[in-house]
Design a protein around this motif. Structure first.
Motif, short mmCIF file in Angstrom:
data_model
loop_
_atom_site.label_atom_id
_atom_site.label_comp_id
_atom_site.label_asym_id
_atom_site.label_seq_id
_atom_site.Cartn_x
_atom_site.Cartn_y
_atom_site.Cartn_z
N LEU A 1 63.44 47.45 16.43
CA LEU A 1 62.54 46.60 15.65
C LEU A 1 63.26 45.87 14.53
O LEU A 1 62.93 44.73 14.22
CB LEU A 1 61.38 47.41 15.09
CG LEU A 1 60.38 47.94 16.12
CD1 LEU A 1 59.10 48.37 15.43
CD2 LEU A 1 60.06 46.90 17.18
N GLY A 2 64.25 46.52 13.92
CA GLY A 2 64.99 45.85 12.84
C GLY A 2 65.60 44.56 13.35
O GLY A 2 65.53 43.53 12.68
N ILE A 3 66.16 44.61 14.55
CA ILE A 3 66.75 43.40 15.13
C ILE A 3 65.68 42.55 15.79
O ILE A 3 65.65 41.33 15.63
CB ILE A 3 67.85 43.79 16.15
CG1 ILE A 3 68.96 44.58 15.43
CG2 ILE A 3 68.43 42.55 16.82
CD1 ILE A 3 69.99 45.19 16.36
N GLY A 4 64.76 43.20 16.51
CA GLY A 4 63.74 42.47 17.27
C GLY A 4 62.81 41.63 16.40
O GLY A 4 62.51 40.48 16.74
N THR B 1 71.05 46.58 10.19
CA THR B 1 70.41 47.78 10.72
C THR B 1 71.43 48.81 11.21
O THR B 1 71.18 50.01 11.15
CB THR B 1 69.46 47.46 11.89
OG1 THR B 1 70.15 46.62 12.80
CG2 THR B 1 68.22 46.75 11.41
N ASN B 2 72.58 48.32 11.71
CA ASN B 2 73.56 49.26 12.26
C ASN B 2 74.25 50.09 11.20
O ASN B 2 74.60 51.25 11.44
CB ASN B 2 74.61 48.52 13.09
CG ASN B 2 74.28 48.59 14.56
OD1 ASN B 2 74.14 49.67 15.11
ND2 ASN B 2 74.10 47.44 15.18
N LEU B 3 74.44 49.51 10.03
CA LEU B 3 75.13 50.23 8.97
C LEU B 3 74.41 51.54 8.62
O LEU B 3 75.00 52.62 8.75
CB LEU B 3 75.31 49.33 7.74
CG LEU B 3 76.17 49.96 6.65
CD1 LEU B 3 77.64 49.96 7.05
CD2 LEU B 3 75.99 49.23 5.32
N PRO B 4 73.12 51.47 8.23
CA PRO B 4 72.45 52.75 7.95
C PRO B 4 72.31 53.62 9.19
O PRO B 4 72.40 54.85 9.11
CB PRO B 4 71.07 52.33 7.41
CG PRO B 4 70.89 50.91 7.81
CD PRO B 4 72.26 50.32 7.93
#
Lengths: 276, 269
Positions: free
Chosen positions: B80-83, B179-182
């Motif tokens: 969802l962060g990316i979507g 989003t990938n960092l966390p």
């Protein structure tokens, strides 16, 4: 019946007046074009009419409601055709149109709409495989599938080749024939001339002229330019009475005779104060 | 004028969900990235470490249980962060805003997407775990009950946090990084990639603030025998605390969503 009535509309961003006292009256069933350079206040005005932006002042009535407070039932009577969108790339044309039809209480048949915009042959193609022109046709299909009474078209043919534009205009004319009110914003003057019943020019946040494409800005009564090839070269005169001038020039032929009035483009450029 | 009734929000949410699922599973790169990535990591990690804990549980089995937690964080938070950032950028949200669709139907559609994708992810990871690492499924009803509530609380809290973080990304491209960092960082700090006993205390403390650790620990309690409890930082499964932390993140996520959600990328201008 009035579809859109606007009085004294104002909107500022950080002290800069983007819309500075706009009045508009658009009748039901009319094709109305809003012309203006970038930054003139076109998009802000349209977004306020669509209910997507708050206004600072003024009265706005769109289909009998105030867009700032109107609900879903009001929105179901509008169709908005987006300027740039690349969404739903993985769905097929038919899936997209069917899906959007489901949002409305009384939609048109998805396959009928697909046929109306000329995408029947592409109905089962993924949206991402469509050309730019086909993509815009789908945008129109998604905008009209809910059988709207009023359609907003924002610069619909930007980036089209001439043939695609002509085809697109035909599509819009058919929509207008069915009684739909259309508010069109465009950069292209020939587009406004080809489609619109009435035109308003917006510059610096104000409406600077309004009329039919033929009479805008006093175009039909402006001085005519009479030009012909005389014995000593091309001769040009501007006059209020071109017929009288030609009679006066005598009974011999005037080679390469032309009588011209300002084009819509000339009128438009002088209205927005652009250098020619 | 029409007098026909507007379609119901629940019905539209379901039809959004169907459209979301079609788009998700047709987008091959996206599916590989968020969906099969955790299974890939599981196979890699489980193959690198092949020792066993006292009692016969292998490191691979512990990874498999933890990775179920990490996997559904991918299908909810990452997805969802990316979507949602992508929906904002490609005009999906702009177009939807111009229709009579209520905003709640959009979010319901995302819930359907996350629920289906997360269940499929769990099935995939458990299948890999069973085939490669001899993971066995529990038979007690109580463990499946734990599975159900840990699953539901995890995907709700992580979905809401994903929607919230999408608003911080300026574009869909930056959303992947944001989003990938966390996501990756918290997997290390929550003992997903590295066994908890190897982690420094401060990392455990930081990890314990966020949902990933509690989701993974919850799934370990479902898929590992109780003899493994002593390997946890607290020496027990801490199910009550798990429910509390995950539930708390649901509330925080909802508030963040309501505060930050935007329909378009453009600021007023």
């Amino acid at each position: 019946m009035t579809a859109i009535q606007v009085r004294g509309l104002r909107k500022s961003y950080r002290g800069h007046a983007a819309v500075d006292g706009v009045d508009l009256d658009i009748r039901q069933g009319e094709v109305f074009a809003l012309l203006g350079p970038n930054g003139a206040g076109k998009t802000t005005t349209v977004e306020i009419l669509e209910g997507h932006r708050k206004r600072d002042a003024g009265d706005v009535d769109v289909l009998g409601a105030d867009p700032a407070t109107a609900g879903r039932a009001w929105r179901a009577r509008l169709g908005i055709v987006l300027q740039t969108a690349n969404d739903a790339a993985e769905l097929t044309v038919r899936e997209s149109v069917r899906h959007y039809a489901a949002y409305y209480p009384n939609p048109a048949g998805p396959d009928d709409v697909i046929e109306q915009v000329g995408l029947t042959a592409k109905a089962d193609a993924r949206v991402k495989s469509l050309s730019g022109g086909q993509r815009r046709r789908l945008d129109v299909a998604l905008g009209v599938v809910g059988r709207p009474e009023l359609v907003f078209l924002d610069e619909p043919t930007t980036g089209f080749d001439p043939e695609a534009r002509r085809q697109f205009w035909e599509l819009i004319r058919n929509l207008a024939t069915s009684g739909t009110t259309i508010l069109l914003t465009t950069h292209y003057l020939d587009e406004a001339e080809a489609l619109a019943d009435r035109v308003a020019v917006i510059a610096g946040g104000r409406i600077v002229a309004e009329g039919t494409p033929a009479t805008l800005g006093g175009r039909s009564t402006a001085k005519a330019t009479v030009s012909w090839l005389g014995p000593g070269g091309r001769e040009t005169r501007t006059t209020d009475t071109p017929a009288a001038l030609i009679r006066e020039l005598g009974d011999h032929e005037l080679p390469e005779l032309t009588v011209t009035r300002p084009s819509l483009e000339d009128t438009y450029l002088s209205l927005i104060g652009a250098p020619r | 004028m029409t007098t026909a009734a507007l379609p119901s929000t629940a019905g539209l949410g379901l039809s959004r969900g169907v459209a979301e699922l079609k788009q998700f599973f047709r987008q091959k790169d996206h599916v590989i990235f968020t969906f099969t990535f955790p299974a890939f990591i599981l196979v890699l990690l489980g193959s690198i470490f092949d020792d066993a804990y006292p009692g016969g549980v292998t490191v691979g089995q512990v990874f498999a249980a933890s990775m179920v937690g990490a996997g559904i964080v991918a299908t909810s938070f990452l997805n969802l962060g990316i979507g949602v950032a992508l929906d904002r950028e490609d005009g999906t949200l702009k177009r939807l805003r111009g229709t009579p669709m209520p905003a709640a139907a959009y979010f319901l559609g995302k819930v359907v997407l996350v629920a289906v994708a997360s269940l499929a992810e769990v099935v995939l990871l458990l299948a890999v775990g069973m085939v490669v690492f001899d993971v066995t499924l529990p038979t007690e009803a109580a463990r499946w009950f734990t599975f159900a509530w840990v699953f539901v609380l995890s995907i709700i809290s992580c979905s809401l946090l994903g929607i919230a973080i999408s608003s911080f990304a300026k574009s869909a491209q930056s959303a992947a990084a944001v989003t990938n960092l966390p996501y990756v960082g918290l997997q290390f700090m929550s003992g997903i990639y590295i066994p908890i006993s190897e982690l420094p205390d401060w990392m455990l403390t930081v990890g314990a603030v966020f949902p990933v650790k509690w989701a993974a620990q919850g799934f370990r309690s479902v898929f590992l025998p109780d003899s493994m409890m002593v390997q946890e930082a607290a020496g027990s499964w801490e199910l009550g605390k798990t429910a509390l932390v995950l539930g708390g993140w649901c509330a925080i996520g909802l508030v963040l969503c309501l505060l930050t959600f935007r329909w378009t990328n453009r600021r007023a201008g």
